[in-house]
Design an enzyme around this catalytic site. Structure first.
Site, PDB file in Angstrom:
ATOM      1  N   TRP A 148     -17.356  54.417  48.288  1.00 32.20           N
ATOM      2  CA  TRP A 148     -18.583  55.211  48.472  1.00 32.20           C
ATOM      3  C   TRP A 148     -19.031  55.250  49.926  1.00 32.20           C
ATOM      4  O   TRP A 148     -19.852  56.081  50.295  1.00 32.20           O
ATOM      5  CB  TRP A 148     -19.717  54.658  47.594  1.00 32.20           C
ATOM      6  CG  TRP A 148     -19.908  53.179  47.697  1.00 32.20           C
ATOM      7  CD1 TRP A 148     -19.432  52.242  46.822  1.00 32.20           C
ATOM      8  CD2 TRP A 148     -20.596  52.447  48.722  1.00 32.20           C
ATOM      9  NE1 TRP A 148     -19.771  50.979  47.247  1.00 32.20           N
ATOM     10  CE2 TRP A 148     -20.488  51.072  48.412  1.00 32.20           C
ATOM     11  CE3 TRP A 148     -21.296  52.812  49.884  1.00 32.20           C
ATOM     12  CZ2 TRP A 148     -21.043  50.062  49.200  1.00 32.20           C
ATOM     13  CZ3 TRP A 148     -21.852  51.815  50.677  1.00 32.20           C
ATOM     14  CH2 TRP A 148     -21.723  50.467  50.334  1.00 32.20           C
ATOM     15  N   ASN A 149     -18.524  54.347  50.772  1.00 31.93           N
ATOM     16  CA  ASN A 149     -19.112  54.288  52.124  1.00 31.93           C
ATOM     17  C   ASN A 149     -18.636  55.413  53.040  1.00 31.93           C
ATOM     18  O   ASN A 149     -19.346  55.787  53.975  1.00 31.93           O
ATOM     19  CB  ASN A 149     -18.912  52.903  52.758  1.00 31.93           C
ATOM     20  CG  ASN A 149     -17.470  52.518  52.953  1.00 31.93           C
ATOM     21  OD1 ASN A 149     -16.583  53.102  52.338  1.00 31.93           O
ATOM     22  ND2 ASN A 149     -17.229  51.534  53.789  1.00 31.93           N
TER      23      ASN A 149
ATOM     24  N   LYS B 188      -9.571  59.320  42.456  1.00 32.96           N
ATOM     25  CA  LYS B 188     -10.776  58.935  41.722  1.00 32.96           C
ATOM     26  C   LYS B 188     -11.792  58.432  42.750  1.00 32.96           C
ATOM     27  O   LYS B 188     -11.619  57.370  43.342  1.00 32.96           O
ATOM     28  CB  LYS B 188     -10.509  57.814  40.715  1.00 32.96           C
ATOM     29  CG  LYS B 188     -11.742  57.577  39.835  1.00 32.96           C
ATOM     30  CD  LYS B 188     -11.904  56.164  39.363  1.00 32.96           C
ATOM     31  CE  LYS B 188     -12.657  55.268  40.280  1.00 32.96           C
ATOM     32  NZ  LYS B 188     -14.092  55.548  40.447  1.00 32.96           N
ATOM     33  N   PRO B 189     -12.845  59.220  42.994  1.00 34.50           N
ATOM     34  CA  PRO B 189     -13.853  58.759  43.951  1.00 34.50           C
ATOM     35  C   PRO B 189     -14.741  57.682  43.339  1.00 34.50           C
ATOM     36  O   PRO B 189     -14.784  57.521  42.120  1.00 34.50           O
ATOM     37  CB  PRO B 189     -14.661  60.030  44.235  1.00 34.50           C
ATOM     38  CG  PRO B 189     -14.439  60.931  43.072  1.00 34.50           C
ATOM     39  CD  PRO B 189     -13.139  60.548  42.431  1.00 34.50           C
ATOM     40  N   ALA B 190     -15.473  56.980  44.189  1.00 34.60           N
ATOM     41  CA  ALA B 190     -16.425  55.967  43.712  1.00 34.60           C
ATOM     42  C   ALA B 190     -17.460  56.628  42.806  1.00 34.60           C
ATOM     43  O   ALA B 190     -17.864  57.776  43.039  1.00 34.60           O
ATOM     44  CB  ALA B 190     -17.107  55.322  44.914  1.00 34.60           C
TER      45      ALA B 190
ATOM     46  N   GLY C 123     -11.281  49.489  49.302  1.00 28.68           N
ATOM     47  CA  GLY C 123     -12.382  48.847  48.593  1.00 28.68           C
ATOM     48  C   GLY C 123     -12.296  47.342  48.738  1.00 28.68           C
ATOM     49  O   GLY C 123     -11.722  46.838  49.710  1.00 28.68           O
ATOM     50  N   SER C 124     -12.811  46.638  47.735  1.00 36.02           N
ATOM     51  CA  SER C 124     -12.940  45.179  47.896  1.00 36.02           C
ATOM     52  C   SER C 124     -11.595  44.470  47.714  1.00 36.02           C
ATOM     53  O   SER C 124     -10.698  44.961  47.016  1.00 36.02           O
ATOM     54  CB  SER C 124     -13.941  44.640  46.877  1.00 36.02           C
ATOM     55  OG  SER C 124     -13.332  44.602  45.599  1.00 36.02           O
TER      56      SER C 124
ATOM     57  N   GLU D 222      -6.522  49.027  51.658  1.00 36.12           N
ATOM     58  CA  GLU D 222      -7.431  48.834  52.802  1.00 36.12           C
ATOM     59  C   GLU D 222      -8.630  48.081  52.237  1.00 36.12           C
ATOM     60  O   GLU D 222      -9.455  48.665  51.536  1.00 36.12           O
ATOM     61  CB  GLU D 222      -7.793  50.209  53.375  1.00 36.12           C
ATOM     62  CG  GLU D 222      -8.200  50.146  54.834  1.00 36.12           C
ATOM     63  CD  GLU D 222      -9.696  50.008  54.984  1.00 36.12           C
ATOM     64  OE1 GLU D 222     -10.179  48.842  54.972  1.00 36.12           O
ATOM     65  OE2 GLU D 222     -10.378  51.027  55.107  1.00 36.12           O
ATOM     66  N   LEU D 223      -8.673  46.765  52.495  1.00 34.70           N
ATOM     67  CA  LEU D 223      -9.601  45.901  51.754  1.00 34.70           C
ATOM     68  C   LEU D 223     -10.723  45.364  52.649  1.00 34.70           C
ATOM     69  O   LEU D 223     -11.012  45.931  53.692  1.00 34.70           O
ATOM     70  CB  LEU D 223      -8.789  44.786  51.083  1.00 34.70           C
ATOM     71  CG  LEU D 223      -7.599  45.294  50.231  1.00 34.70           C
ATOM     72  CD1 LEU D 223      -6.799  44.147  49.643  1.00 34.70           C
ATOM     73  CD2 LEU D 223      -8.057  46.240  49.129  1.00 34.70           C
TER      74      LEU D 223
ATOM     75  N   CYS E 135     -16.194  48.435  56.384  1.00 34.49           N
ATOM     76  CA  CYS E 135     -15.311  47.249  56.317  1.00 34.49           C
ATOM     77  C   CYS E 135     -15.038  46.710  57.711  1.00 34.49           C
ATOM     78  O   CYS E 135     -14.683  45.548  57.861  1.00 34.49           O
ATOM     79  CB  CYS E 135     -13.976  47.600  55.686  1.00 34.49           C
ATOM     80  SG  CYS E 135     -14.109  48.446  54.134  1.00 34.49           S
TER      81      CYS E 135
ATOM     82  N   GLU F 216     -18.261  38.679  53.578  1.00 41.62           N
ATOM     83  CA  GLU F 216     -18.559  40.008  54.123  1.00 41.62           C
ATOM     84  C   GLU F 216     -20.003  40.360  53.724  1.00 41.62           C
ATOM     85  O   GLU F 216     -20.415  40.125  52.588  1.00 41.62           O
ATOM     86  CB  GLU F 216     -17.576  41.010  53.510  1.00 41.62           C
ATOM     87  CG  GLU F 216     -17.622  42.372  54.119  1.00 41.62           C
ATOM     88  CD  GLU F 216     -16.531  43.300  53.556  1.00 41.62           C
ATOM     89  OE1 GLU F 216     -16.121  43.126  52.391  1.00 41.62           O
ATOM     90  OE2 GLU F 216     -16.106  44.214  54.297  1.00 41.62           O
TER      91      GLU F 216
HETATM   92  C1  SIN Z   1     -14.310  51.344  56.679  1.00 43.76           C
HETATM   93  O1  SIN Z   1     -14.630  50.416  57.415  1.00 43.76           O
HETATM   94  O2  SIN Z   1     -14.527  51.307  55.473  1.00 43.76           O
HETATM   95  C2  SIN Z   1     -13.662  52.536  57.311  1.00 43.76           C
HETATM   96  C3  SIN Z   1     -14.263  52.775  58.610  1.00 43.76           C
HETATM   97  C4  SIN Z   1     -13.497  53.680  59.521  1.00 43.76           C
HETATM   98  O3  SIN Z   1     -12.534  54.340  59.155  1.00 43.76           O
HETATM   99  O4  SIN Z   1     -13.902  53.745  60.679  1.00 43.76           O
END
Ligand code: SIN
Length: 463
Positions: free
Chosen positions: A133-134, A157-159, A210-211, A232-233, A266, A366
């Site tokens: 979602w971010n 599948k989006p958040a 995500g997480s 990508e966690l 993240c 985090e």
């Molecule tokens: C992320 O941190 O979730 C991605 C941020 C980015 O691509 O800059």
């Protein structure tokens, strides 16, 4: 019975739209269509795939105000940041539209004159993506663009919190002529859709942002069908300010890193590690600027820090701040809230904590919120030890004008993305991704298309 997801505005708690949850059967059918269509899409000429990607990017660009508004409504991020994210999202499409034309193989000298050795690349097949979602636009396009460029079909599948931006992007893809079965969106709850993706024989690759706990379970569940995985966690980025850093640069870039999307990235700085000789100046300038940041509804023009996404995120941030205070941290600014659990909105004012020690929760979890904990170091090896003391390895930052210290830090920090005097390192042409429990694989750059390709080796004999 039709099940619905209520998409809410995190700045007000109001329901913006209801979105239908796809049933197990509908998801099965979508995966089947994606898998069947792969045989056609992989044969579409690379120049045609490139042309389609370019026109998708242009179409998104033409609609950027509308997309940004939807993004702000469902994610809470300030409108300027949403507009920035739309540009960031199209930069991945533009980059991979070019890379589609560069899927080179190679020939290798054989040890016999009667043989030829030829290596070629081919798409892995149907790719299933789960996005966060971010960054509802950019995290989708940095998966979809290399997949489509490589000749893979794609389903996302989006958040649950932010499906609308993604649905709009997919709608625009179809409008410009990317076939409906080449790129599809389905909606559902992660805990239900994840297993449908990982168990499906139609899916050849899972890509997830995500997480870390969810990533680990997707990796485990993908083992039975031996799928390709890209993950990508989570992150827990250290930001080191060395003795000779340009303080004004360090302050501005710390703010840029930490308060982008209200600290819900993240890669944002999560632990600020400052040389003890410059603390006073750094902390003074930092808090002075942070106190001027405008917190509010992202739709307001002057807002710089929006709400956090939901109650769960809010509770985690508050518990980390309280834990630090209970254990002796001093609040330099912030620790103020504007939240209503009944209404469903949660604003956390930018907070700076000092006298933070390494046992506090905030130094090993985090945060995903607008909080800066500051700890001190004297010797650069001590800073490196603090920085690396985490199972995460996504991003790290350091500020120094001394090239020997900078090179030493670069060599010794165990992180996949490093910013040297730079709090905003992300770029479509660069490989983004983490070490250790922060992930597998890279997105962006020439590295970002490799995970969508198989290597095929042909040995020709009898020549
Ligand atoms: C992320 O941190 O979730 C991605 C941020 C980015 O691509 O800059």
């Amino acid at each position: 019975m039709t099940e619905l997801i209520q998409v809410k505005n995190p700045a007000t708690g109001e329901v913006i739209q209801e979105v239908k949850i796809d049933t197990e059967k509908e998801i099965y059918e979508a995966l089947k269509r994606g898998n069947n269509y792969f045989q056609e899409w992989r044969n579409v000429n690379a120049y045609e795939r490139s042309r389609l990607l370019k026109s998708w990017s242009q179409k998104i660009h033409d609609n950027k105000e509308k997309i940004a508004e939807v993004m702000t409504l469902e994610s809470g991020k300030p409108l300027q940041e949403s507009l920035g994210e739309v540009n960031y999202a199209t930069s991945y499409i533009d980059w991979y539209a070019e890379e589609a034309k560069r899927l080179y193989g190679r020939t290798i000298p054989a040890a016999s004159e009667t043989k030829r050795i030829i290596v070629s690349k081919q798409p892995v097949g149907l790719v299933a993506a789960i996005t966060p979602w971010n960054f509802p636009a950019a995290m989708m396009t940095r998966k979809a663009a290399p997949a489509l460029a490589a000749g893979c079909t794609f389903i996302v599948k989006p958040a649950e919190e932010t499906p609308l931006t993604t649905m709009k992007l997919v709608e625009l893809a179809h409008e410009i002529g990317i076939p409906e079965n080449a790129v599809q969106v389905i909606n559902g709850r992660g805990s239900e859709v994840g297993p449908l993706f990982t168990e499906s024989d139609f899916v050849r690759k899972i890509t997830f942002t995500g997480s870390t706990p969810v990533g680990k379970s997707l990796i485990k569940n993908s083992a039975d069908t031996v799928k390709h995985v890209s993950m990508e966690l989570g992150g827990h980025a250290p930001l080191i300010v060395a003795e000779d850093a340009e303080i004004d640069v360090a302050v501005d870039q710390t703010i840029a890193s930490k308060f982008r999307n209200a600290g819900q990235t993240c890669i944002c700085a999560n632990r600020v590690i400052v040389h003890d000789s410059i603390t006073e100046e750094f902390v003074g300038k930092l808090t002075e600027k942070i106190n001027k940041l405008k917190v509010g509804n992202g739709l307001k023009k002057d807002t710089q820090v929006g709400p956090v996404i939901n109650e769960k995120g809010y509770d985690k941030i508050v518990s980390q701040i309280n834990d630090a205070i209970d254990q002796g941290a001093e609040v330099l600014c912030g620790n103020r809230y504007d939240a209503d659990k009944e209404q469903g909105y949660f604003f956390v004012h930018p907070t700076v904590l000092q006298h933070v020690d390494l046992d506090m929760k905030i130094m090993h979890e985090e945060t995903f919120g607008p909080v800066i904990p500051i700890t001190l170091f004297h010797d650069i090896d001590q800073a490196i030890e603090i920085a690396n003391n985490t199972p995460f390895g996504l991003a790290a930052y350091f500020f120094t004008d001394n090239y020997k210290i900078g090179t030493y830090l670069h060599d010794h920090l165990d992180f996949g993305v490093i910013g040297w005097n730079d709090g905003a390192p992300s770029a479509a042409q660069a490989p983004f991704g983490g070490m250790k429990e922060s992930g597998l694989g890279r997105e962006g750059g020439v590295e970002g298309i490799e995970p969508y390709l198989e290597t095929k080796y042909l040995s020709v004999g009898g020549l």
